[in-house]
Design an enzyme around this catalytic site. Structure first.
Site, PDB file in Angstrom:
ATOM      1  N   ASP A  54      -1.316  -5.405   9.163  1.00  0.00           N
ATOM      2  CA  ASP A  54      -2.271  -4.438   8.630  1.00  0.00           C
ATOM      3  C   ASP A  54      -3.530  -5.232   8.265  1.00  0.00           C
ATOM      4  OD1 ASP A  54      -3.739  -2.627   7.174  1.00  0.00           O
ATOM      5  OD2 ASP A  54      -2.012  -1.758   6.145  1.00  0.00           O
ATOM      6  N   LYS A  75     -13.983  -0.550   5.762  1.00  0.00           N
ATOM      7  CA  LYS A  75     -14.509  -1.391   4.693  1.00  0.00           C
ATOM      8  C   LYS A  75     -15.612  -2.301   5.213  1.00  0.00           C
ATOM      9  CE  LYS A  75     -10.731  -0.076   2.364  1.00  0.00           C
ATOM     10  NZ  LYS A  75      -9.805   0.963   2.767  1.00  0.00           N
ATOM     11  N   TRP A  94       0.864  -1.187   0.000  1.00  0.00           N
ATOM     12  CA  TRP A  94       0.000   0.000   0.000  1.00  0.00           C
ATOM     13  C   TRP A  94       0.898   1.234   0.000  1.00  0.00           C
ATOM     14  CZ3 TRP A  94      -1.845   2.884   4.764  1.00  0.00           C
ATOM     15  CH2 TRP A  94      -2.853   3.802   4.452  1.00  0.00           C
TER      16      TRP A  94
HETATM   17  C1  LMR Z   1      -6.865   2.222  -0.724  1.00  0.00           C
HETATM   18  O1  LMR Z   1      -5.833   1.558  -0.694  1.00  0.00           O
HETATM   19  O2  LMR Z   1      -7.336   2.666  -1.769  1.00  0.00           O
HETATM   20  C2  LMR Z   1      -7.622   2.461   0.559  1.00  0.00           C
HETATM   21  O3  LMR Z   1      -7.013   1.774   1.588  1.00  0.00           O
HETATM   22  C3  LMR Z   1      -7.853   3.893   0.834  1.00  0.00           C
HETATM   23  C4  LMR Z   1      -6.611   4.634   1.213  1.00  0.00           C
HETATM   24  O4  LMR Z   1      -6.642   5.317   2.243  1.00  0.00           O
HETATM   25  O5  LMR Z   1      -5.605   4.577   0.512  1.00  0.00           O
END
Ligand code: LMR
Length: 393
Positions: free
Chosen positions: A211, A246, A130
């Protein structure tokens, strides 16, 4: 005075989402941000959430400042959801849970804690991960390194490389792992792979930070907690950053928590230092978010309804994966859509192809080529599939 302040180049996810909102083309499709949409393309208000919100409003429930660590009932039910209703670590008082501002807040709190109390620790994130992981740890002065995770050639887990990478991390490393529905790839470990990873983490005394933003979106609410519960049994000290954004569809409420599982003798001090950090970050967390989570999860009926609703969301995502695969001619090239799990799939599209999708078709992806499968529905699917085929050659 402020002329030296540079332009913000934008956030790889949120800025794309804003660009989508500004796009006036009626046929546009947003596959960028990780938000679950229903078949009509709306962010659903779950029935379980709506019921408790009506109750809170009818009671005119006051919103005092919560304690720095959050609402006690919310922290308790969060622990039970993560570690299981019969959890030994909960029974032994080995869990310090702090309600946070979403799981981004939980990760930030973990990073702040590491910077202060585990100086010299690095954070290891999966390659890829992420986008915000690196930024959060760097912002606290924690150096970020990577371990192998995804093999672009097979669009699957690079498991042996992952083990090797973890084996060679310096001992003072916090290892960020995704409990389920890996963001951005949708590629998860199976249970025996988790067992091997956890054995390694225990043997090497690394500090796992799990996470857990998608509980219920992978295989099921309980099944998705496999790694968290295995770690709890292992005796290792670890952290879990979890989110209700979510699985309760309450993105804007910022409902999340950071839980640390540790030696009972250290719980009070760690919780106290977390309180101290929270006071400097957001002072105390949002009451409405805490009420929603606590009211649902302390009620047997509402919990049952909520679980049913989460299961329905998971089934819809699965259906969307299958439908997209079939619209893409059930070609082997796209089988990864069926193997990957949760909200996201990693298409392997290049940046120029992502740009083409946006310019030519009004279809928005994040630059890495990740798509949010949970934004697809029967109406937009044929259009998206045609566009994908046309750019992916
Ligand atoms: C995403 O990865 O799109 C979500 O977890 C929202 C975010 O805050 O990035």
């Amino acid at each position: 005075m402020l002329e030296h302040v540079p332009v913000f180049p934008g956030d790889p996810i949120l800025t794309v989402n804003e660009a989508f909102r500004r796009d006036t083309r009626p046929f546009k499709v947003n596959l960028s941000i990780g938000v679950y949409l229903d078949e009509e393309g709306n962010v659903p208000v779950m029935q379980s959430v709506h019921i408790v919100e009506r109750r809170i409003a009818a009671e005119a429930r006051p919103r005092p400042y919560l304690p720095m660590e959050g609402l006690a009932a919310m922290r308790q039910v969060t622990g039970e959801l993560l570690f299981g209703s019969d959890s030994q670590v909960m029974a032994e008082g080995r869990v310090a849970t702090v309600q946070t501002v979403g799981s981004s807040g939980a990760l930030r709190l973990a990073a702040e804690f590491i910077a202060v109390w585990l100086p010299g620790y690095k954070a290891a994130v999966s390659s890829p991960t992420w986008e915000n992981h690196r930024a959060i740890f760097n912002a606290c002065g924690v150096e970020v390194v990577q371990y192998p995770y995804y093999d672009p050639a097979t669009k699957a887990l690079a498991f042996d490389d992952m083990l090797q990478g973890l084996e060679h991390l310096p001992q003072c490393t916090a290892v960020v792992l995704h409990a389920c529905c890996h963001n951005p790839t949708g590629v998860d470990l199976n249970e025996s792979q988790w067992d091997a990873v956890i054995d390694l983490l225990v043997r090497r005394k690394l500090l796992p930070i799990i996470d857990f933003a998608y509980q219920g979106y992978g295989r099921g609410i309980e099944e998705d907690a496999y790694a968290v519960r295995r770690l709890a049994d292992s005796g290792l000290t670890f952290m879990v950053a979890n989110s209700f954004s979510k699985n309760m569809s309450v993105y804007g409420e910022r409902a999340g928590a950071l839980s640390v599982v540790l030696e009972p003798a250290c719980v009070d001090n760690v919780l106290g230092q977390m309180q101290s950090l929270v006071r400097r970050l957001w002072s105390n967390p949002p009451a409405h978010a805490a009420y929603i989570v606590a009211d649902i999860l302390t009620s047997e009926d509402l919990s049952a309804l909520w679980r049913k609703e989460v299961n329905a969301m998971r089934s819809r995502i699965l259906g969307a994966r299958q439908l997209l695969f079939s619209h893409l001619g059930s070609s082997e090239k796209y089988r990864y859509l069926l193997n990957q799990v949760g909200m996201f799939s990693y298409t392997g599209l290049r940046l120029d192809q992502v740009e083409q999708l946006k310019e030519q078709y009004g279809i928005y992806l994040v630059p890495s080529g990740r798509i949010c499968v949970a934004s697809l529905n029967a109406a937009n699917m044929p259009y998206v599939a045609e566009a994908l085929k046309s750019v992916d050659n």
